[in-house]
Design a protein around this motif. Sequence first.
Motif, PDB file in Angstrom:
ATOM      1  N   MET A 158       0.848  -1.171   0.000  1.00  0.00           N
ATOM      2  CA  MET A 158       0.000   0.000   0.000  1.00  0.00           C
ATOM      3  C   MET A 158       0.893   1.233   0.000  1.00  0.00           C
ATOM      4  O   MET A 158       1.888   1.290   0.683  1.00  0.00           O
ATOM      5  N   PHE A 159       0.517   2.213  -0.775  1.00  0.00           N
ATOM      6  CA  PHE A 159       1.282   3.446  -0.772  1.00  0.00           C
ATOM      7  C   PHE A 159       0.358   4.638  -0.842  1.00  0.00           C
ATOM      8  O   PHE A 159      -0.799   4.527  -1.182  1.00  0.00           O
ATOM      9  N   LYS A 160       0.893   5.781  -0.491  1.00  0.00           N
ATOM     10  CA  LYS A 160       0.145   7.028  -0.440  1.00  0.00           C
ATOM     11  C   LYS A 160       0.551   7.886  -1.623  1.00  0.00           C
ATOM     12  O   LYS A 160       1.720   8.001  -1.947  1.00  0.00           O
ATOM     13  N   GLU A 179      -0.835  10.892 -12.969  1.00  0.00           N
ATOM     14  CA  GLU A 179      -0.608   9.774 -13.879  1.00  0.00           C
ATOM     15  C   GLU A 179      -1.324   8.513 -13.376  1.00  0.00           C
ATOM     16  O   GLU A 179      -1.984   7.812 -14.144  1.00  0.00           O
ATOM     17  N   TYR A 180      -1.209   8.232 -12.096  1.00  0.00           N
ATOM     18  CA  TYR A 180      -1.831   7.049 -11.504  1.00  0.00           C
ATOM     19  C   TYR A 180      -3.351   7.138 -11.645  1.00  0.00           C
ATOM     20  O   TYR A 180      -4.011   6.163 -12.008  1.00  0.00           O
ATOM     21  N   THR A 181      -3.895   8.322 -11.375  1.00  0.00           N
ATOM     22  CA  THR A 181      -5.339   8.537 -11.505  1.00  0.00           C
ATOM     23  C   THR A 181      -5.781   8.320 -12.946  1.00  0.00           C
ATOM     24  O   THR A 181      -6.815   7.697 -13.191  1.00  0.00           O
ATOM     25  N   TYR A 182      -5.005   8.809 -13.885  1.00  0.00           N
ATOM     26  CA  TYR A 182      -5.325   8.631 -15.305  1.00  0.00           C
ATOM     27  C   TYR A 182      -5.451   7.151 -15.644  1.00  0.00           C
ATOM     28  O   TYR A 182      -6.413   6.736 -16.293  1.00  0.00           O
ATOM     29  N   TYR A 183      -4.508   6.334 -15.207  1.00  0.00           N
ATOM     30  CA  TYR A 183      -4.540   4.908 -15.521  1.00  0.00           C
ATOM     31  C   TYR A 183      -5.719   4.203 -14.850  1.00  0.00           C
ATOM     32  O   TYR A 183      -6.331   3.308 -15.448  1.00  0.00           O
ATOM     33  N   MET A 184      -6.055   4.613 -13.641  1.00  0.00           N
ATOM     34  CA  MET A 184      -7.222   4.007 -12.992  1.00  0.00           C
ATOM     35  C   MET A 184      -8.512   4.396 -13.716  1.00  0.00           C
ATOM     36  O   MET A 184      -9.406   3.569 -13.901  1.00  0.00           O
ATOM     37  N   LEU A 185      -8.613   5.656 -14.147  1.00  0.00           N
ATOM     38  CA  LEU A 185      -9.796   6.100 -14.887  1.00  0.00           C
ATOM     39  C   LEU A 185      -9.914   5.363 -16.216  1.00  0.00           C
ATOM     40  O   LEU A 185     -11.014   4.980 -16.628  1.00  0.00           O
ATOM     41  N   GLN A 186      -8.784   5.158 -16.879  1.00  0.00           N
ATOM     42  CA  GLN A 186      -8.790   4.415 -18.149  1.00  0.00           C
ATOM     43  C   GLN A 186      -9.239   2.975 -17.924  1.00  0.00           C
ATOM     44  O   GLN A 186     -10.014   2.439 -18.709  1.00  0.00           O
ATOM     45  N   ALA A 187      -8.740   2.350 -16.873  1.00  0.00           N
ATOM     46  CA  ALA A 187      -9.138   0.968 -16.565  1.00  0.00           C
ATOM     47  C   ALA A 187     -10.643   0.894 -16.301  1.00  0.00           C
ATOM     48  O   ALA A 187     -11.312  -0.046 -16.747  1.00  0.00           O
ATOM     49  N   LYS A 240      -6.017  -3.930  -9.040  1.00  0.00           N
ATOM     50  CA  LYS A 240      -4.615  -3.985  -8.622  1.00  0.00           C
ATOM     51  C   LYS A 240      -4.135  -2.604  -8.189  1.00  0.00           C
ATOM     52  O   LYS A 240      -3.557  -2.443  -7.111  1.00  0.00           O
ATOM     53  N   ASP A 241      -4.384  -1.607  -9.019  1.00  0.00           N
ATOM     54  CA  ASP A 241      -3.918  -0.256  -8.703  1.00  0.00           C
ATOM     55  C   ASP A 241      -4.703   0.363  -7.552  1.00  0.00           C
ATOM     56  O   ASP A 241      -4.132   0.954  -6.641  1.00  0.00           O
ATOM     57  N   PHE A 242      -6.019   0.244  -7.602  1.00  0.00           N
ATOM     58  CA  PHE A 242      -6.862   0.880  -6.596  1.00  0.00           C
ATOM     59  C   PHE A 242      -6.638   0.288  -5.207  1.00  0.00           C
ATOM     60  O   PHE A 242      -6.493   1.017  -4.229  1.00  0.00           O
ATOM     61  N   LEU A 243      -6.616  -1.024  -5.124  1.00  0.00           N
ATOM     62  CA  LEU A 243      -6.475  -1.671  -3.822  1.00  0.00           C
ATOM     63  C   LEU A 243      -5.074  -1.516  -3.248  1.00  0.00           C
ATOM     64  O   LEU A 243      -4.862  -1.745  -2.063  1.00  0.00           O
ATOM     65  N   ASN A 244      -4.139  -1.095  -4.078  1.00  0.00           N
ATOM     66  CA  ASN A 244      -2.778  -0.836  -3.611  1.00  0.00           C
ATOM     67  C   ASN A 244      -2.649   0.550  -2.968  1.00  0.00           C
ATOM     68  O   ASN A 244      -1.665   0.846  -2.313  1.00  0.00           O
ATOM     69  N   LEU A 245      -3.664   1.398  -3.166  1.00  0.00           N
ATOM     70  CA  LEU A 245      -3.646   2.749  -2.606  1.00  0.00           C
ATOM     71  C   LEU A 245      -3.944   2.744  -1.111  1.00  0.00           C
ATOM     72  O   LEU A 245      -4.644   1.868  -0.602  1.00  0.00           O
ATOM     73  N   HIS A 246      -3.467   3.760  -0.452  1.00  0.00           N
ATOM     74  CA  HIS A 246      -3.820   4.013   0.951  1.00  0.00           C
ATOM     75  C   HIS A 246      -5.333   4.283   0.997  1.00  0.00           C
ATOM     76  O   HIS A 246      -5.889   4.902   0.081  1.00  0.00           O
ATOM     77  N   VAL A 253     -17.075   1.166 -10.221  1.00  0.00           N
ATOM     78  CA  VAL A 253     -16.295   0.805  -9.028  1.00  0.00           C
ATOM     79  C   VAL A 253     -17.065  -0.231  -8.215  1.00  0.00           C
ATOM     80  O   VAL A 253     -16.488  -1.216  -7.759  1.00  0.00           O
ATOM     81  N   TYR A 254     -18.382  -0.023  -8.046  1.00  0.00           N
ATOM     82  CA  TYR A 254     -19.177  -0.991  -7.295  1.00  0.00           C
ATOM     83  C   TYR A 254     -19.077  -2.376  -7.939  1.00  0.00           C
ATOM     84  O   TYR A 254     -19.010  -3.389  -7.246  1.00  0.00           O
ATOM     85  N   ALA A 255     -19.093  -2.400  -9.269  1.00  0.00           N
ATOM     86  CA  ALA A 255     -19.022  -3.679  -9.981  1.00  0.00           C
ATOM     87  C   ALA A 255     -17.645  -4.328  -9.857  1.00  0.00           C
ATOM     88  O   ALA A 255     -17.530  -5.550  -9.887  1.00  0.00           O
ATOM     89  N   PHE A 256     -16.611  -3.512  -9.718  1.00  0.00           N
ATOM     90  CA  PHE A 256     -15.249  -4.037  -9.675  1.00  0.00           C
ATOM     91  C   PHE A 256     -14.804  -4.445  -8.275  1.00  0.00           C
ATOM     92  O   PHE A 256     -13.873  -5.211  -8.126  1.00  0.00           O
ATOM     93  N   LEU A 257     -15.438  -3.894  -7.239  1.00  0.00           N
ATOM     94  CA  LEU A 257     -15.047  -4.199  -5.861  1.00  0.00           C
ATOM     95  C   LEU A 257     -16.109  -5.066  -5.194  1.00  0.00           C
ATOM     96  O   LEU A 257     -17.305  -4.909  -5.457  1.00  0.00           O
TER      97      LEU A 257
END
Length: 109
Positions: free
Chosen positions: A1-3, A12-20, A31-37, A56-60
């Motif tokens: 987990m990282f902050k 950049e990280y937000t961009y990739y999560m939005l694209q996913a 993978k990216d979202f659950l790795n966040l603080h 997000v509801y569908a993915f989590l």
Amino acid sequence: MFKLDQYKFKEEYTYYMLQALKVGKKEAFRKDFLNLHPTDQMQFFIELDEARRSRVYAFLSPEEFREIFGELDPFMQKTCIAELDRHYAIEMLNDLPSDDAAFLRSAVR
């Protein structure tokens, strides 16, 4: 987990999560979202529109979303409850810590 604390990296990280989210890459998003603080998860989530929140509801799982839900302000919690599938909401709320559940009950009234 990282902050996320570096603006350029966060952007950049937000961009990739939005694209996913947009293209339906569930595992990449998870993978990216659950790795966040948790604070960064909540911040990312509250900035989404309803369509992206639905994804997000569908993915989590309800258990994973519960961690975010507990950090949201009462207005956003009510918004989420209204958006969630009934069975998902029940499963998510069933294991909510009792102090959070009591607070939610008082906020919904």
